[in-house]
Scaffold this motif. Sequence first.
Motif: not given
Lengths: 1034, 535
Positions: A638-640, A661-668, A718-721, A742-743
Motif C-alpha cells: 500500500f503506497p501513498s 496559504g497552502k495547497l495540498r494534494a495526495s494520492w494513496g 481503496s484508492i483515494q485522491t 475521490y475515493k
Amino acid sequence: MRKNEKSGQTDYLIGAFRLLLIMTFTFIIAVTSVFAVPGAGLGPDSEQQRITGKVTDGKTGEPLGGVVVQVKGTMTGEITLGDGTYSIPVTADAQALLFSFIGYQPQEIAIAGRSVIDVVMAEEVTALEEVIVIGYGTQKKSLVTGAIASVSSDDIKNSSVTRAEQVLQGKAAGVQVISTSGAPGAEMKVRIRGYSSNGAADPLYIVDGIKSTNISFLNPEDISNIEVLKDAASSAIYGAEGGNGVILVTTKTGKAGVGEISYDFQYSDQVVGKLPEMLNSEEYATYFNEAGLFTIDPATITHDTDWLNSIFEHGNSARHNLSFTGGTDKSKFLLSVSALSQDGIVVMDKDSYKRYTFRLNAETQIKSWLKVGTVNNYSYTQRKTVREDNESSGTISAGLLMDPLTPVTYAADEVLPPHVQTAINGGKKLVKNADGLYYGISPYITKNPSNPFVGLEINNTATRSWVLQGNIFADIQPIKQITFTSRLGYEIGNTLTDGWNPVYFYNTYQAFNDNSSIVAQESNANFWQWENFVSYTNKFGLHNVTALAGMSAESRGYQYINASGGTMLAESDEFAQLSLVSSQALSGVAGQKTLDKKASYFARASYDYANKYMFQATLRRDGAGTSLLPPDNRWGFFPSFSAGWLFTNESFMPKSFLSYGKLRASWGQNGSLSNLSNYMYNSAVNLQYLLYELGDNVLYTAAARNQLDNQDLTWETSIQTDIGLDLRMLKDKLTLTMDYFYKKTTDLITPNTPPLEAGNTAAMVNGGDILNTGFEFMAEYKNNKGEFNYSISGNFTTLHNEVTYLNPSIQRILGGQSSGAATFFTAFEKGLPVWYFRGYKTDGINMTTGQANFVDQNDDGLINENDRVFIGSSIPDFTYGATVNLSFKGFDFNASLQGQSGGQNMILWMRNDLPGSNFPKFLYEGRWTPGSTDATRPKAGFNPNTLLSDQMLFDANFIRIKQIQLGYNLPQSLLQVIKLKFVRVYVSLEDYFTFTNYPGMDPEAGSTTNSQLGLDKGMYPITKKAIFGISVTL
Amino acid sequence: MKTKYFLFFVFSIVLLSACEEFLDTKQPGVFTVDEFYKTDQQAFQAILGCYDYIQNVWENVEYVPQQTYTMMSDEVYAGGSLRGDALRLEEVNEFRHSSNNSLMSDLFSQSYNGIYRSNTILERVTPDTDIKKLVIAEAKVMRAFWYFQLVFNWGDVPLVTKVLAPEEYAQPRTPASQVWAQIEKDLNEAIPDLPLKSAQSKRDKARWSKGAAQSLLGKVYLFQEKYTEAANEFEKVIISNEYNLYPDFSRILRKDTELGVESVFEVMQPLTSYSATNVPPTINNVAGERSRWQRFMGPKGGGWFVGNTTTLPIGNSGFGFWNAKLEIYQLYVDAGDPVRRAGTILSEAEVIAKGGKLRNPLYKTPELPQGTLAWSSDPCLRLKYTNWNDETQGPTPNNNISTNYRYMRFADVLLMAAEANNRKPSPDDTKALQYINRVRARVSLPALTVTGNELFTAIKLERRLELMFEGHRYLDLIRWGDAADVLKDCGKKIPKGDGTFLLIPDAGFKERNWLWPIPEVEMNVNPFMTQNPGF
C-alpha cells in the motif's frame, strides 16, 4: 422499582468509594516509583533562599496572575498573584526557573545567583506551529500534506459525552458520527468520507499507538486530542486497515511543572424528545372497523393507553472525574479515576450504563539516550439494555405497536377480560407489576408485540466488561537525529453477560416461557501488538528530512464460553447461579476460540524545502494471517504520495490579507479486512451442529463441507485522491480549509451468489467497487473586542456514494430484511448508493379501490418482485455542523449544531403480518375512505406492498442543536482566597432542540446493522439532556 | 555509554524482522478436505451429512417440499393470519408465482446442495471396506433422490456429477432424458450393495434399504411412463415380504408407527429436539434439528382452534398455513370411505362434538354471531401431519413435533404397482386389482373388479383418498396430465373466514405451470441458463 433505583445508587457510591481507595494506594505507589529515580530530598532542610519577581505580558505590559513558576527538575512550584508577583523557595543547587501559562510561550530562565527575577511573557505563536499526531510520530501542522481533522480536549471538556467518539459529532467535516441509538452506552457508527464498504466500514482506532476495536472503554476526560486521518496519504501508514480512515486518540499526560489536582462533576437530567404519533383508542377502533379486521363498538372502549409515552420517564446520569498530573522535565505522569452512572429514560432500571475507569500514564527520561514509559487504562463497564432495533419483540417497537385499547395494567377493581381470565385459569403465570396488578394483554394482537412492560419486567440481563488496555514503550536515541522506538501494546478484555428468564406467559405466540433458566456468556479477548520503528530527522540548510521505518506484529485471540441451565430453584437474582438448578437435564454449554494474526512493515519519508515545498511518501506491506486470507495472497502493498506548497512563504507573494496559504494534494492506497474473519475463503469439513437421528433415536454426528473454496481471495483496496487548500487571513482571524476527495474502493470483499449448481454456500469474493466523492469545507472566525472574545466555526460536507462495479456473477446483493415480511428492503447494486431502499414506487392513491397505485415497472400487468426499484437512500447528500463560542470576563457561552440533508429513512416497525398492531397517525389522517377524492394514503388495512413502498419512506433531514452551554469561571481574586487554581461552573442543554419533519422515532435512528442503513425498526430515541457541572483545579 | 549502541544494534536486527510462519494458524474445529473421508467412521459421518441435508430441508417452517406440493394441489388454502401473511405460499397456492418464489428456488438450490454432498463422497471415499461400499451406494441413491425432484419439477437441469471448480460453476442445461438416465444408473448401481430392511439394525432402519431404493427406482420408471420396468421393480419390493400395511389407518403417520412395517423411506425428525423459544440450552444450537413445520401447518390457534386434551388432542397454537378444503370431507363421504375420512379430516360438527372449536368469538360480526373462522379456512379440520399434543417434545407442547415425514410408505408402493400393471403395454389388471384391493381392505372397503381405464380412474381416486395431505397429489396430477383440468380454478376463491370470499381472478393453473420457473438468482448469474416457457 423505586427501591431498586435507590440500591443502585448506593452500589454506585460504594463502588466509587472503593475506587477512591484503590486510587489513593496506587497513587502512592505510582508516585514513589516514578520519582524514586531522580531522588528525594526536597524537604524544608535544604531550603536556602527565596526568589521573588514579577511577571508581565510582553504586549500590554500588564501584570500576569496565575502564571506557573517552577524550580527546574523539582516539584517545587508557585503561582503568580493578581499583581503578577511571586515568591518561590529554591535550594542551593537549583539551576533555573520555568514559567508557563496557557496561551503564552513557556520560558526557562537560569537563576545565575539572582534573587529577583522579573519575566516578560510572550504570547504563543500562531496555532500553525502546533504539532499534530500522525501515525508513528508527530508533524508540524503547517507542513502537513494530508487531510487530517483534529479535535482537542477543549472540545471534549464540559460536554455530556459518555463515549469518546461522540466528541467528533458535528465537529469535523467528512466525519459522520451517527447516533443510531440513544440507549445508555450505545455505540455510534463512525463513517469517514462516506460508506466505502457494504459490510463493516468502521474506521481503525489507534489509542496511544495501540490498535483497538472500539474506544468505549475510554473516559472521554482522559483524552488529550483526537486526530482523524481522512485521506489515503495520511492513513496509508496503517496500510491494510486504513481503508475506512483512521482515528488516532492520544490520552493526556502530565506537564513539567506544578502538580495539579482536577475534579469534575457533571449531572444531567434526560428526557425523551419528540415521539411519533400513533392512533388513540377511538381512531384505532375506527381504523380497524374500516379495515374489516375487527368490529369494535366505540361505546365499549374502556382504556386509551398512550403506550409510547408510558414507557418513558426521566433519566439521569452523574459523572465524576478526578485526575492528578505532575512531572519534572524528565518525568511526567497522569493518574485519573472516573465514575459514570447513567439510568436511561425507559421506565424501570433495565436500561443503564456504569463505567469506572482508572488510568496511569507515566514516562521518564531515565538516561540521556533512553526514555521509557507506559499508558494503562483499566475500565469496568456494566450495561443493561432494553431490546430495540427489532420489529418483532423490541421494547420500543412494542411501545409503538401495542393497541391503545389495552391498559398497561388492569386496575385492582377491574373485571379481567375473558382471555386473561382463561389464561389464569389455565395455570399460566401472568406477570404482575410491583403493586400486584396484572399487566394488560391485548386481545387484538395474537402474535407479537406484547406489553412492553412485561418485556422489561422479565429482563434480568446485564453485561459487564473489564478491559485493561495500554502499552509500555522505550525510545532509544543513540544520536540526536535517530530515535528507535519499541512499543508493546496490549488489550485484555473480559465480558460477562448473565441473566435469567422467569416463567411467564404473555400470549400463545412467542411471548411465553414455561421453564425458568439461567444463562451466562463469558468471553475473553486477548490482544498484543509489538511495534518497532526507527525515525531519522535532519536538516541540511533549508532542506528538512524525516524518515521512518518499522515493523509491527499483532495477535488477537478470542474465546467464549456459554452456559445455561434450568429449571431455577427460585426465581431471583440470588438464585441465578448455574449450580442452583433442579436438574442438569436442561443445561448446556458452548465455547469457541479464534486467533487472528497480522504482520506489517512500513516506511515514510518526508522532505521540505524552506518550509515551502513539502513532499511525503509512505509504503506499507501488510501480511494477513491464515485465518483471514489464503497464504498465496496474504501480502498486500500500500503506497501513498503527497505534496504541499505553502505559497504564502514565496517571496513573490505580495503581503496581503492572506497570512497563510497552502495547497495540498495526495494520492494513496489503503486496504481493509474488516469484512473478513475465520477462514472465509476455505472449504473444510465441518462436524459442528451436524446431527442426524437414526432409528435408535440417538443423534449421530454428521460431516459436510462448510462452503465452496476461494483461494483467490485478496485484499480490499481503496484508492483515494485528495486536493486541499488551507488559508488563514485577516491576521489569522479567519481560517479556511477545503478538501475535495475521490475515493474508490475496489475488490470489495463481499458474499457471493454463484450459480446454484455449484452446490454449496459461496466463499467470500472480491466483488465490486464503491465510489465516494465529496467536498469538505471548514471555516473559523475568531476575534475579540476588549475582553469580549468570540469565535464562529462551521463545517460542511457533501457526499456522493455509488456502487460503480459489481462482479458479473452477482446481480445484486440483498440486505435489510424484516422478519415478518420476509422480504428485503435494501439492496447493493451497480449504479446505486450502498444499501439503497428497494421497493415499489407509488403514484398516488387509486380513488376507486383505495389502494396505492403501485408502478408496474415492466408493464407486465403484475405487481411483483420484478417491479421493485430504487426508491431512496439513507445516505445524506450533505452534512454540516456549526459552533459559536463567546466569552466575556469570567463568562463563556457556546452553542453548536449538527445537521444533515438529502437522506431518507424507511419506517419498518410496521409489519403486515401482525394484525391488530397499532398504526402511525400519518397512515390514518390522509387515508382513503369511500368517496374520497383527495386521499394521500391507502384505505384502512394493510396491503403488504404498502410496507415495501415509498409510502413508508420519509426524508430524514434534521438540524439538531447539540449544545447550548453557559459557564462561569471564578475570578483570580476569589480563587486566591480559596486557594484554588481554577473553578468553573456551567449549565448546558444538549440535544434539546431538533428540527425535523421525520414522523418516525428519530431521523438519526436507523438500524445498527450495516446492511440495514436507515431502516427504522424502533430505536431507543436520542435523549434531551439538561446538564449542570463544575470543574475545580487545585 | 556503549550500551545504547549495542542495544540499538540488537533491536534493529532482531526486531525489524518477522517471519512468515508467524502468520500461519491452523483452522480450528474442522478437518481439511484432504485429511477427511479416509476411515469407516469418517465415511459414515459423511453419509450422515447427506441424510442430514434431507432432514434439513424437511424440518423447516415453509420450505418443506411436500408443503409446496400440497399448496399446489387441490387440497388446501395457504392460510396464515390474514392475506399477505404467507406471501410465498399464497403465490404457489394460486399459481401466481414468479421466478423468485423462494419455496421453489430453495428446493432447486437445496437439491444441488444435497448432490454436492453425494458428489464429494463419490469422489473421495474409496470402496475398500463394506462400510464404505455401503456409504457409496447410499450416496448414489441420495443423488438420484435429488435429481428426481429437479428433473420432475424443472425439466432440463444441469447434470453435475462431480464437485465443480470455480470456473465450472455455471453449467448448461442437460436434456431431461440424460438426467433420468443418470438417476436410473445411480439406483441400479446402488441396489446390489444395499441391505434388506430386515437385515438392518434398529439404528439403520432410518437409512436406505434395498427395498426403498427399488421402490424409488420403480417410481422413477413410473414417472417416465416406463410401466413394465416400474412394475418389475415394485414386484421385487412386494414379493420380498419386507413390508406390509399397518392395520390402523388413523395411526400410519403417527409417532408410534415410525420406521414400522409400512415404512419404506422416512425423513427422520429427531426425538431430541429443542426450539429457540422454550428451552434454555439454545446455546447447544441444535436449531437445525427441530421440526417446526407441523406446528406451522397445524390449525390456526390464537383464539380460533381449540382442541380437547382427550378427544381432540391437538395443540391450539398452530399457525394455520394448511387449511383443508371442505370439499375433501365431501369426497370421502361420496366415496363411502368413513375410515380414511376419520383419519384425514373432521367436519366442524365433529370438531365440536369432540369438545373443540374452530371459531374465534372476538371476531364475531353481526352476520356471524358465533364468530368467524380463521383467515382462509373452511369449517373443517385436517388431521394428517398436525401438531398432536402427545408427539411434541420438551416442556412446552406444540413446538417440537418429532414425527417423521413418510417419504414413501408401502400403500403408495402398492398403488404405484397397481398403476404400473394396469398401464403397461401388456396390462396385468389381475395383479393391479390385487394390489389396490389390498389397500382398500385395510380400510374395510369392498374389493374392486373394474379393469382397464376404469381401473386406472379408480386407482387415481384411491391414491387421492389414501395419500391425501401427504404431498403426492400435485406430482400425480402433473404426471397424469390432469393438472390443467383439475387445477385451473385453484386459488380463485379464498375464504375470508366469515363466509365471504376474496376473489383472485388471475389465479389457477396455466400452460406455463407444467414446469417450475428456473430461480431468478440462477438466471442472473448463469449465462448458459434459459428460462422455462412462460416465466
